[in-house]
Scaffold this motif. Structure first.
Motif, PDB file in Angstrom:
ATOM      1  N   SER A 170     -26.504 -16.729 -36.493  1.00 61.11           N
ATOM      2  CA  SER A 170     -25.170 -16.042 -36.686  1.00 61.11           C
ATOM      3  C   SER A 170     -24.694 -15.844 -36.187  1.00 61.11           C
ATOM      4  O   SER A 170     -23.446 -15.656 -35.566  1.00 61.11           O
ATOM      5  N   LYS A 171     -25.115 -14.531 -35.526  1.00 60.95           N
ATOM      6  CA  LYS A 171     -24.234 -13.791 -34.317  1.00 60.95           C
ATOM      7  C   LYS A 171     -23.835 -14.414 -33.207  1.00 60.95           C
ATOM      8  O   LYS A 171     -22.687 -14.556 -33.077  1.00 60.95           O
ATOM      9  N   GLN A 172     -24.696 -15.624 -32.543  1.00 62.43           N
ATOM     10  CA  GLN A 172     -24.519 -16.575 -31.699  1.00 62.43           C
ATOM     11  C   GLN A 172     -23.197 -17.646 -32.235  1.00 62.43           C
ATOM     12  O   GLN A 172     -22.775 -18.046 -31.465  1.00 62.43           O
ATOM     13  N   ILE A 173     -23.630 -17.886 -33.017  1.00 62.41           N
ATOM     14  CA  ILE A 173     -22.831 -19.123 -33.621  1.00 62.41           C
ATOM     15  C   ILE A 173     -21.403 -18.476 -33.778  1.00 62.41           C
ATOM     16  O   ILE A 173     -19.942 -18.936 -33.410  1.00 62.41           O
ATOM     17  N   LEU A 189     -17.337 -19.903 -32.264  1.00 61.72           N
ATOM     18  CA  LEU A 189     -16.362 -20.319 -33.376  1.00 61.72           C
ATOM     19  C   LEU A 189     -15.287 -19.516 -33.234  1.00 61.72           C
ATOM     20  O   LEU A 189     -14.310 -19.855 -33.765  1.00 61.72           O
ATOM     21  N   GLY A 190     -15.726 -17.818 -32.570  1.00 62.31           N
ATOM     22  CA  GLY A 190     -14.322 -16.225 -33.035  1.00 62.31           C
ATOM     23  C   GLY A 190     -14.499 -16.807 -34.684  1.00 62.31           C
ATOM     24  O   GLY A 190     -13.198 -16.374 -34.967  1.00 62.31           O
ATOM     25  N   ILE A 191     -15.407 -16.241 -35.190  1.00 63.05           N
ATOM     26  CA  ILE A 191     -15.525 -15.935 -36.364  1.00 63.05           C
ATOM     27  C   ILE A 191     -16.280 -14.475 -36.621  1.00 63.05           C
ATOM     28  O   ILE A 191     -17.233 -14.716 -36.098  1.00 63.05           O
ATOM     29  N   SER A 192     -16.637 -14.209 -37.710  1.00 61.05           N
ATOM     30  CA  SER A 192     -17.850 -12.768 -38.084  1.00 61.05           C
ATOM     31  C   SER A 192     -18.814 -13.516 -38.578  1.00 61.05           C
ATOM     32  O   SER A 192     -18.909 -14.222 -39.097  1.00 61.05           O
ATOM     33  N   GLU A 193     -19.624 -12.591 -38.508  1.00 61.46           N
ATOM     34  CA  GLU A 193     -20.930 -13.091 -38.990  1.00 61.46           C
ATOM     35  C   GLU A 193     -21.561 -13.099 -40.146  1.00 61.46           C
ATOM     36  O   GLU A 193     -22.496 -14.733 -40.171  1.00 61.46           O
ATOM     37  N   HIS A 194     -20.800 -12.557 -40.498  1.00 63.78           N
ATOM     38  CA  HIS A 194     -20.456 -12.705 -42.312  1.00 63.78           C
ATOM     39  C   HIS A 194     -20.276 -13.758 -42.796  1.00 63.78           C
ATOM     40  O   HIS A 194     -20.440 -14.688 -43.331  1.00 63.78           O
ATOM     41  N   LYS A 204     -22.216 -16.875 -44.692  1.00 63.58           N
ATOM     42  CA  LYS A 204     -22.074 -17.850 -45.951  1.00 63.58           C
ATOM     43  C   LYS A 204     -21.907 -18.956 -46.266  1.00 63.58           C
ATOM     44  O   LYS A 204     -21.906 -19.251 -47.134  1.00 63.58           O
ATOM     45  N   HIS A 205     -21.276 -19.673 -45.279  1.00 65.80           N
ATOM     46  CA  HIS A 205     -21.807 -20.791 -44.774  1.00 65.80           C
ATOM     47  C   HIS A 205     -22.116 -21.708 -45.346  1.00 65.80           C
ATOM     48  O   HIS A 205     -23.145 -22.331 -45.684  1.00 65.80           O
ATOM     49  N   ARG A 206     -23.573 -20.840 -44.121  1.00 62.55           N
ATOM     50  CA  ARG A 206     -25.553 -20.982 -44.597  1.00 62.55           C
ATOM     51  C   ARG A 206     -25.814 -21.133 -45.628  1.00 62.55           C
ATOM     52  O   ARG A 206     -26.640 -21.989 -45.534  1.00 62.55           O
TER      53      ARG A 206
END
Length: 210
Positions: free
Chosen positions: A165-168, A172-177, A181-183
């Protein structure tokens, strides 16, 4: 920056297989062999005392089987990530391992390069499922690709590539949180229980890599 070292413990009841793995992995600069054993009780003991990054785990272990080892690791909140390496290709074993918290599932017939790549992916927070095994998820078990939004499909494909999640979030320029939530939404829509099942879903549906 130099990649960090990955410590490994191997639980496999065939001594020849353990020896072969040790010889194969000893030439990989990032991988550090910390211990080995031939039964599940010893595997759990080694994980508790050595705290390796990755446990290579066979399912058919004496004294305590692989699923019970994973269950104990999860119950104890141990940080070691589990990569199942087994000869079992039946849907029951595959789906049970994912449900019990495996971070990867490989066959003993997979090649050395695939195993090393899987170890690195799992150690770095990702998930890996052999492509040959992804089809064991019954089509009726999951919703079709159309159930996901374009953003969810993008994130799903990146999870399928083994990214955390951190790498994604960084890509994508969005937060890990936000990624998490998407996942959660993806898992709810597809009826999946964990990231390894999502990886299997991505491979089965042949989503393109991000």
């Amino acid at each position: 920056m130099e990649a960090r070292e990955i410590s490994i413990v191997v639980a496999e009841d065939h001594a020849l297989v353990r020896q072969g793995l040790r010889l194969m992995l000893s030439v990989e600069p990032r991988l550090k062999w910390r211990g080995e054993c031939g039964d599940g009780e010893r595997a759990l003991e080694l994980v508790r005392t050595l705290m390796p990054d990755v446990l290579l785990l066979d399912l058919g272990l004496p004294l305590l089987d692989g699923l019970s080892v994973m269950q104990a690791i999860t119950a104890a909140g141990l940080p070691t990530r589990v990569l199942v390496v087994t000869a079992r290709q039946d849907p029951q074993s595959f789906q049970a391992a994912l449900a019990f918290g495996a971070h990867g599932y490989m066959l003993k017939t997979d090649d050395a390069d695939a195993l090393v790549a899987a170890i690195r992916t799992v150690a770095d927070g990702g998930y890996h499922v052999s492509a040959e095994l992804a089809g064991l998820m019954a089509p009726a078990d999951v919703e079709p690709v159309e159930a996901l939004t374009s953003r969810e499909l993008d994130i799903a494909s990146r999870v399928g590539s083994g990214l955390s999640s951190k790498q994604i979030g960084v890509e994508l320029g969005i937060s890990e949180h936000t990624v998490r939530k998407h996942r959660e939404n993806i898992a709810r829509k597809l009826g999946l229980r964990n990231a390894a099942e999502l990886v299997a879903w991505v491979v089965r549906h042949r989503l393109p890599e991000a």
